[in-house]
Design an enzyme around this catalytic site. Structure first.
Site, mmCIF file in Angstrom:
data_model
loop_
_atom_site.group_PDB
_atom_site.id
_atom_site.type_symbol
_atom_site.label_atom_id
_atom_site.label_comp_id
_atom_site.label_asym_id
_atom_site.label_seq_id
_atom_site.Cartn_x
_atom_site.Cartn_y
_atom_site.Cartn_z
ATOM 1 C CE LYS A 95 -2.845 2.751 2.967
ATOM 2 N NZ LYS A 95 -3.284 2.951 4.349
ATOM 3 N N GLY A 156 -7.480 8.700 10.395
ATOM 4 C CA GLY A 156 -7.703 8.650 11.836
ATOM 5 C C GLY A 156 -8.794 9.559 12.350
ATOM 6 C CB ALA A 182 -7.942 7.386 5.202
ATOM 7 N N GLY A 183 -10.501 7.486 7.236
ATOM 8 C CA GLY A 183 -11.598 8.355 7.619
ATOM 9 C C GLY A 183 -12.890 7.652 7.977
ATOM 10 C CB THR A 205 -8.538 5.297 13.588
ATOM 11 O OG1 THR A 205 -7.184 5.478 13.204
ATOM 12 C CG2 THR A 205 -8.835 6.131 14.809
#
Lengths: 255, 63
Positions: A95, A156, A182-183, A205
């Site tokens: 990645k 995160g 992400a997010g 996260t």
């Protein structure tokens, strides 16, 4: 009907990619198992002398390792990390994430394209993490990427699909799996990404910061499966205005 | 020598011996020496030098 997910020359049943950061080592195993994840990302860092426990001991053997290039600030550093990671013998996936911005952790799209081109030519299955931009995604196709990983929101942040409309454009226009990375903060957001037609969702996260990470990992698994099933079923249309009764309006009190 | 960015005592022996004596899981690390990648299979063949700069790397949690 089996709904398999092909990526980088491998076949998967799960569309949940788990990030392994912010967990204790035993928890890595628990969240992987509870989420049914078949892919997990890892970072490459300097090892301490005397350290005997290794995260690889806590990852079930059927799970594909996806090293990330976190820490890279340009394409050359990402390529260096990818080559080192592959030398650890865990396969050809990588990645690619390249960031110079330390406040918002937004990806360097141009450098990411350059790294993708180099690594794909070396036989890596490259998963580039980018801001969702159609021109960039098309360049990644030309560069030989195995998928495109657009961000939903800053890393995160748990803010969800802030870039929803742009991810949807990628889903419609790009001939590669689109994996939201992400997010994503809630299972409902992962479900929504899958309903849009994304091929998979990556979370870290959202699971790690949950009250019960293992239980949240399972919740993500179910949400991703539900979203995928809804996409395959073909979501119903949305009325521009007005309403449409679901029950017959005639046949009893209308006379 | 420089190991992981910090000065380290010179070591007379192979890279594999260095890793074993310092408690590294040699099956879980990759080493970069002067920009060159050294894989597991090569650990026993590499004689360490006083001017070596090593990065000893392993996987850890990351998203």
């Amino acid at each position: 009907m089996d709904d398999i997910f092909q990526l980088g020359g491998k076949t998967f049943n799960s569309r949940f990619i788990l990030g392994s950061g912010k967990f204790s080592l035993p928890l890595v195993q628990a969240v992987t198992e509870q989420g049914g994840a078949q892919m997990i990302t890892l970072a490459l860092r300097r090892a301490n002398a005397g350290g005997q426990e290794n995260i690889l001991d806590f990852i079930p053997p059927n799970v594909t390792i996806i090293p990330n290039t976190s820490g890279a600030r340009n394409a050359d550093e990402a390529v260096r990390i990818a080559r080192l990671a592959r030398a650890l013998g865990c396969g050809d996936f990588v990645k690619v994430e390249i960031m110079r911005d330390t406040r918002y952790l937004l990806p360097e799209n141009t450098e990411t394209i350059r790294a993708t081109e180099i690594l794909a030519a070396e036989g890596f299955a490259v998963l580039p993490y980018v801001y969702p931009d159609l021109a960039v995604a098309r360049a990644l196709v030309s560069a030989g990427a195995a998928a495109v990983m657009p961000l939903g929101a800053p890393i995160g942040s748990n803010k969800g699909l802030l870039t929803r409309d742009f991810i949807e454009i990628l889903v419609h226009e790009v001939e590669l799996p689109i994996i939201v990375d992400a997010g994503i903060g809630r299972p409902s957001q992962a479900c929504e990404a899958m309903e849009l037609g994304c091929a998979a969702v990556m979370c870290n996260t959202a699971v790690a910061s949950a009250g019960d990470p293992a239980a949240m990992s399972r919740a993500f698994k179910l949400a991703i499966e539900a979203g995928r099933a809804a996409y395959l079923a073909g979501p119903g249309r949305v009325l521009e205005r007005g309403a449409e009764a679901s029950s017959p309006l005639t046949g009893f009190l209308d006379d | 020598m420089i190991v992981n960015g910090k000065p380290a005592e010179d070591f007379a022996g192979t890279l594999l011996e260095y890793l074993q004596q310092h408690g590294y899981r040699h099956d879980c690390v990759v080493v970069e020496r002067g920009g060159e990648i050294i894989t597991h299979e090569q650990f026993a063949c590499v004689q360490l030098q006083a001017d070596d700069a090593l990065n000893i790397l392993h996987f850890m949690g990351g998203g």
